[in-house]
Enzyme design. Structure first.
Site, mmCIF file in Angstrom:
data_model
loop_
_atom_site.group_PDB
_atom_site.id
_atom_site.type_symbol
_atom_site.label_atom_id
_atom_site.label_comp_id
_atom_site.label_asym_id
_atom_site.label_seq_id
_atom_site.Cartn_x
_atom_site.Cartn_y
_atom_site.Cartn_z
ATOM 1 N N SER A 141 0.863 -1.206 0.000
ATOM 2 C CA SER A 141 0.000 0.000 0.000
ATOM 3 C C SER A 141 0.888 1.241 0.000
ATOM 4 O O SER A 141 1.995 1.233 0.568
ATOM 5 C CB SER A 141 -0.886 0.017 1.245
ATOM 6 O OG SER A 141 -1.535 1.275 1.352
ATOM 7 N N TYR A 154 -1.987 -1.647 10.467
ATOM 8 C CA TYR A 154 -2.178 -1.839 9.016
ATOM 9 C C TYR A 154 -0.921 -1.419 8.267
ATOM 10 O O TYR A 154 -0.418 -2.167 7.410
ATOM 11 C CB TYR A 154 -3.401 -1.045 8.544
ATOM 12 C CG TYR A 154 -3.674 -1.198 7.056
ATOM 13 C CD1 TYR A 154 -4.338 -2.326 6.573
ATOM 14 C CD2 TYR A 154 -3.256 -0.243 6.148
ATOM 15 C CE1 TYR A 154 -4.586 -2.476 5.211
ATOM 16 C CE2 TYR A 154 -3.496 -0.382 4.792
ATOM 17 C CZ TYR A 154 -4.165 -1.502 4.323
ATOM 18 O OH TYR A 154 -4.400 -1.652 2.977
HETATM 19 N N1 LIG Z 1 -8.758 -0.271 -1.405
HETATM 20 C C1 LIG Z 1 -7.699 0.445 -1.116
HETATM 21 O O1 LIG Z 1 -7.746 1.700 -1.010
HETATM 22 C C2 LIG Z 1 -6.370 -0.247 -0.949
HETATM 23 C C3 LIG Z 1 -5.208 0.540 -0.962
HETATM 24 C C4 LIG Z 1 -3.982 -0.078 -0.778
HETATM 25 C C5 LIG Z 1 -3.907 -1.442 -0.611
HETATM 26 N N2 LIG Z 1 -5.063 -2.180 -0.604
HETATM 27 C C6 LIG Z 1 -4.934 -3.624 -0.404
HETATM 28 O O2 LIG Z 1 -5.492 -4.281 -1.522
HETATM 29 C C7 LIG Z 1 -5.838 -5.613 -1.156
HETATM 30 C C8 LIG Z 1 -7.213 -5.945 -1.710
HETATM 31 O O3 LIG Z 1 -8.176 -5.172 -1.016
HETATM 32 P P1 LIG Z 1 -9.392 -4.446 -1.754
HETATM 33 O O4 LIG Z 1 -9.162 -3.000 -1.620
HETATM 34 O O5 LIG Z 1 -9.597 -5.050 -3.079
HETATM 35 O O6 LIG Z 1 -10.581 -4.801 -0.726
HETATM 36 P P2 LIG Z 1 -11.853 -5.738 -0.844
HETATM 37 O O7 LIG Z 1 -12.714 -5.315 -1.977
HETATM 38 O O8 LIG Z 1 -12.438 -5.733 0.522
HETATM 39 O O9 LIG Z 1 -11.253 -7.163 -1.174
HETATM 40 C C9 LIG Z 1 -10.591 -7.920 -0.179
HETATM 41 C C10 LIG Z 1 -10.433 -9.333 -0.676
HETATM 42 O O10 LIG Z 1 -9.717 -10.077 0.314
HETATM 43 C C11 LIG Z 1 -10.438 -11.275 0.575
HETATM 44 N N3 LIG Z 1 -10.268 -11.693 1.953
HETATM 45 C C12 LIG Z 1 -10.427 -10.953 3.090
HETATM 46 N N4 LIG Z 1 -10.257 -11.727 4.168
HETATM 47 C C13 LIG Z 1 -9.988 -12.992 3.719
HETATM 48 C C14 LIG Z 1 -9.746 -14.229 4.355
HETATM 49 N N5 LIG Z 1 -9.754 -14.370 5.687
HETATM 50 N N6 LIG Z 1 -9.493 -15.307 3.576
HETATM 51 C C15 LIG Z 1 -9.503 -15.206 2.220
HETATM 52 N N7 LIG Z 1 -9.722 -14.060 1.559
HETATM 53 C C16 LIG Z 1 -9.975 -12.958 2.310
HETATM 54 C C17 LIG Z 1 -11.912 -10.928 0.316
HETATM 55 O O11 LIG Z 1 -12.642 -12.107 -0.059
HETATM 56 P P3 LIG Z 1 -13.723 -12.889 0.858
HETATM 57 O O12 LIG Z 1 -14.409 -11.901 1.730
HETATM 58 O O13 LIG Z 1 -14.599 -13.560 -0.160
HETATM 59 O O14 LIG Z 1 -12.901 -13.877 1.620
HETATM 60 C C18 LIG Z 1 -11.769 -10.018 -0.904
HETATM 61 O O15 LIG Z 1 -11.722 -10.784 -2.068
HETATM 62 C C19 LIG Z 1 -5.746 -5.670 0.376
HETATM 63 O O16 LIG Z 1 -4.545 -6.308 0.742
HETATM 64 C C20 LIG Z 1 -5.699 -4.205 0.772
HETATM 65 O O17 LIG Z 1 -5.020 -4.020 2.003
HETATM 66 C C21 LIG Z 1 -6.288 -1.615 -0.798
#
Ligand SMILES: NC(=O)c1ccc[n+]([C@@H]2O[C@H](COP(=O)([O-])OP(=O)(O)OC[C@H]3O[C@@H](n4cnc5c(N)ncnc54)[C@H](OP(=O)(O)O)[C@@H]3O)[C@@H](O)[C@H]2O)c1
Length: 267
Positions: A141, A154
């Site tokens: 991130s 985080y």
């Molecule tokens: N959105 C942002 O602004 C942002 C910025 C920087 C980095 N990130 C990073 O990007 C990555 C993806 O996040 P996102 O933003 O796409 O959020 P998201 O839409 O909430 O997606 C999160 C994904 O992680 C999976 N997940 C969560 N807990 C899990 C578990 N216990 N076992 C298996 N899968 C799990 C969820 O699937 P299920 O619920 O189906 O398990 C979902 O597919 C994360 O690492 C986040 O920290 C996001």
């Protein structure tokens, strides 16, 4: 089965950035193994990707906070000879200050964002090195560049992802294995809603669409980058950061402390 590309395993593929990776890799012609907890969403995505892109998509339901499930996914990475790409997107966010509340409340975050990612990264690096090719994309991130402004736990987890990726890249040099850490800024996903956080005050011009983020991440991967910051307009700014870090290196370990840390009379 696609004969040009190998199979890519994408964690967190049921929504957000992981889903966008699965869609873009399928569009490029990769067969896929998609991993998350929500089997219904994974099944729906798999069906659509098979229909739209004529690729093979396998669904792997796994809770990456569960050590047994992580071991099962790691075993799959080690045993599938067609697998040549792992994208670690699964992750969660926490709202509020780091202090207060139950001391074990960060266990799920650490299990998914750090421990599972580390296990799958090491499993992939070992398997790919043995096969002589493969790529690992880890979602860190942009908050790691501003650690004082975000949730301490985080940020620390995401800094771990960046450090693991950079360090391991140097260890696998020459094996045909590549690693990339992607540092997204705010991205329009479910991440914040899931944590019960309201990010509506963040201006829209700071929030990227996941499909644009993934396009940039893969462009960075294709360009050979170990670290990709999709929003950063000028690559020279990142290179200046690396140069400043490298300039510290000759002075990070001496047999004596710097003079400013010594009592005046002993200097
Ligand atoms: N959105 C942002 O602004 C942002 C910025 C920087 C980095 N990130 C990073 O990007 C990555 C993806 O996040 P996102 O933003 O796409 O959020 P998201 O839409 O909430 O997606 C999160 C994904 O992680 C999976 N997940 C969560 N807990 C899990 C578990 N216990 N076992 C298996 N899968 C799990 C969820 O699937 P299920 O619920 O189906 O398990 C979902 O597919 C994360 O690492 C986040 O920290 C996001």
């Amino acid at each position: 089965m696609n004969m040009t590309y190998g199979t890519a395993l994408v964690t967190g593929a049921s929504s957000g950035i992981g889903k966008a990776f699965a869609q873009e890799l399928a569009r490029r012609g990769h067969d896929l193994t998609i991993v998350a907890r929500d089997a219904e969403r994974l099944d729906a995505l798999a069906e659509r990707l098979r229909d739209d892109h004529a690729v093979t998509v396998e669904v792997c339901r796994a809770d990456l906070a569960d050590a047994g499930d992580v071991a099962r996914v790691a075993k799959r990475i080690g045993s599938d000879p067609r697998l040549d790409r792992v994208v670690n997107c699964a992750g969660l966010w926490v709202a509020g200050p780091a202090l207060g509340g139950e001391t074990d409340r960060y266990a799920p975050l650490m299990a998914v964002n750090v421990v599972a990612l580390q296990t799958l990264t090491l499993a992939a690096a070992a398997a790919f090195a043995a096969r002589g090719r493969g790529g690992i994309i880890n979602i860190s991130s942009a908050v790691v560049m501003a650690p004082d402004r975000f949730h301490a736990v985080y940020v620390a987890g995401k800094a771990y992802v960046l450090a693991l990726t950079e360090a391991l890249q140097s260890e696998v040099a020459g094996t045909g294995v590549r690693l990339q850490a992607v540092l997204p800024g705010f991205t329009k996903t479910e991440l914040f809603d899931r944590a019960g956080a309201d990010v509506s005050a963040i201006p829209d011009e700071m929030k990227m669409d996941p499909s644009l983020l993934v396009e940039a991440a893969l462009a960075g991967y294709d360009a050979g980058e170990t670290v990709t910051i999709p929003s950063l307009p000028d690559l020279a700014d990142w290179e200046a950061f690396l140069a400043a870090r490298a300039a510290l290196e000759p002075n990070l370990s001496h047999d004596h402390p710097a003079s400013r840390y010594r009592l005046a009379e002993t200097v």
